[in-house]
Design a protein around this motif. Structure first.
Motif, mmCIF file in Angstrom:
data_model
loop_
_atom_site.group_PDB
_atom_site.id
_atom_site.type_symbol
_atom_site.label_atom_id
_atom_site.label_comp_id
_atom_site.label_asym_id
_atom_site.label_seq_id
_atom_site.Cartn_x
_atom_site.Cartn_y
_atom_site.Cartn_z
ATOM 1 N N VAL A 50 0.875 -1.173 0.000
ATOM 2 C CA VAL A 50 0.000 0.000 0.000
ATOM 3 C C VAL A 50 0.911 1.221 0.000
ATOM 4 N N VAL A 51 0.627 2.137 -0.917
ATOM 5 C CA VAL A 51 1.480 3.306 -1.116
ATOM 6 C C VAL A 51 0.697 4.569 -0.770
ATOM 7 N N PHE A 52 1.280 5.377 0.107
ATOM 8 C CA PHE A 52 0.729 6.685 0.432
ATOM 9 C C PHE A 52 1.475 7.693 -0.419
ATOM 10 N N VAL A 53 0.729 8.391 -1.279
ATOM 11 C CA VAL A 53 1.350 9.265 -2.275
ATOM 12 C C VAL A 53 1.029 10.724 -1.968
ATOM 13 N N GLU A 54 2.071 11.518 -1.821
ATOM 14 C CA GLU A 54 1.932 12.962 -1.693
ATOM 15 C C GLU A 54 2.170 13.556 -3.075
ATOM 16 N N VAL A 55 1.202 14.337 -3.556
ATOM 17 C CA VAL A 55 1.303 14.948 -4.880
ATOM 18 C C VAL A 55 1.601 16.428 -4.706
ATOM 19 N N LYS A 56 2.641 16.886 -5.367
ATOM 20 C CA LYS A 56 3.002 18.301 -5.345
ATOM 21 C C LYS A 56 2.989 18.809 -6.781
ATOM 22 N N THR A 57 2.142 19.793 -7.018
ATOM 23 C CA THR A 57 1.996 20.358 -8.348
ATOM 24 C C THR A 57 2.373 21.830 -8.305
ATOM 25 N N ARG A 58 3.174 22.237 -9.257
ATOM 26 C CA ARG A 58 3.568 23.636 -9.388
ATOM 27 C C ARG A 58 3.461 24.022 -10.861
ATOM 28 N N ALA A 59 3.070 25.262 -11.094
ATOM 29 C CA ALA A 59 3.039 25.765 -12.471
ATOM 30 C C ALA A 59 4.464 25.845 -13.014
ATOM 31 N N THR A 60 5.405 26.190 -12.132
ATOM 32 C CA THR A 60 6.818 26.289 -12.490
ATOM 33 C C THR A 60 7.638 25.935 -11.257
ATOM 34 N N ASP A 61 8.861 25.513 -11.465
ATOM 35 C CA ASP A 61 9.704 25.158 -10.321
ATOM 36 C C ASP A 61 10.717 26.247 -9.995
ATOM 37 N N ALA A 69 8.996 20.926 -1.264
ATOM 38 C CA ALA A 69 7.843 21.398 -0.498
ATOM 39 C C ALA A 69 7.358 20.346 0.504
ATOM 40 N N VAL A 70 7.857 19.128 0.391
ATOM 41 C CA VAL A 70 7.510 18.072 1.347
ATOM 42 C C VAL A 70 8.584 18.107 2.438
ATOM 43 N N ASP A 71 8.350 18.998 3.393
ATOM 44 C CA ASP A 71 9.317 19.202 4.468
ATOM 45 C C ASP A 71 9.044 18.253 5.636
ATOM 46 N N GLU A 72 9.864 18.371 6.668
ATOM 47 C CA GLU A 72 9.748 17.474 7.821
ATOM 48 C C GLU A 72 8.370 17.556 8.478
ATOM 49 N N ARG A 73 7.828 18.758 8.581
ATOM 50 C CA ARG A 73 6.493 18.927 9.180
ATOM 51 C C ARG A 73 5.439 18.181 8.364
ATOM 52 N N LYS A 74 5.521 18.288 7.025
ATOM 53 C CA LYS A 74 4.557 17.607 6.146
ATOM 54 C C LYS A 74 4.735 16.092 6.242
ATOM 55 N N ILE A 75 5.970 15.646 6.296
ATOM 56 C CA ILE A 75 6.243 14.209 6.412
ATOM 57 C C ILE A 75 5.629 13.653 7.702
ATOM 58 N N LYS A 76 5.791 14.382 8.810
ATOM 59 C CA LYS A 76 5.195 13.929 10.070
ATOM 60 C C LYS A 76 3.675 13.890 9.975
ATOM 61 N N ILE A 102 4.676 17.259 -10.110
ATOM 62 C CA ILE A 102 4.221 17.665 -11.431
ATOM 63 C C ILE A 102 4.553 19.146 -11.580
ATOM 64 N N VAL A 103 5.249 19.471 -12.643
ATOM 65 C CA VAL A 103 5.543 20.869 -12.958
ATOM 66 C C VAL A 103 4.894 21.153 -14.306
ATOM 67 N N GLY A 104 3.951 22.086 -14.299
ATOM 68 C CA GLY A 104 3.213 22.432 -15.519
ATOM 69 C C GLY A 104 1.753 22.615 -15.181
#
Length: 129
Positions: A50-61, A69-76, A102-104
């Motif tokens: 079972v996979v827990f997936v964090e999705v980070k989308t940005r228009a540009t990097d 953007a997945v920092d220690e606080r978000k990981i916890k 995802i960038v775009g």
């Protein structure tokens, strides 16, 4: 809905489609525990993990890359939510934590990166990210 929320929703849809094409089974989307959430919960193509997936989308990097953007606080936070999910749904399979960046803003110009086994919340909770 704010533009960034629209982009985030589109990114999660795009990530879920990607996982389905790779043979994953998407079990849950946008699962919530109070203010904590898990973007996608999926089962690997072999059915064993079972996979827990964090999705980070940005228009540009330009400002910050999505995976940064997945920092220690978000990981916890993801770790707490995943623990509750595992208990609630009595998951006994192996688990892992992935990030999809995802960038775009549309499929034609977007770049997607799937970072498998990207982090371990237990290490972050113990200060060893």
């Amino acid at each position: 809905m704010a533009v960034h929320n629209d982009l985030g929703k589109w990114g999660e849809d795009y990530a879920a489609e990607y996982l389905l094409k790779k043979g994953y089974e998407v079990i849950s989307r946008d699962w919530r525990l109070g203010k904590r959430d898990i973007d996608i919960v999926a089962r690997t193509e072999d059915g064993l993990t079972v996979v827990f997936v964090e999705v980070k989308t940005r228009a540009t990097d330009v400002i910050v890359s999505p995976e940064d953007a997945v920092d220690e606080r978000k990981i916890k936070s993801i770790g707490w939510a995943a623990n509750a999910y595992v208990k609630e749904f009595q998951i006994y399979d192996d688990i892992r934590f992935d990030i999809i960046t995802i960038v775009g803003t549309k499929p034609q110009d977007a770049s997607l990166e799937h970072i498998i086994d990207a982090f371990n919340p237990v290490l972050a909770m113990n200060g060893n990210h």
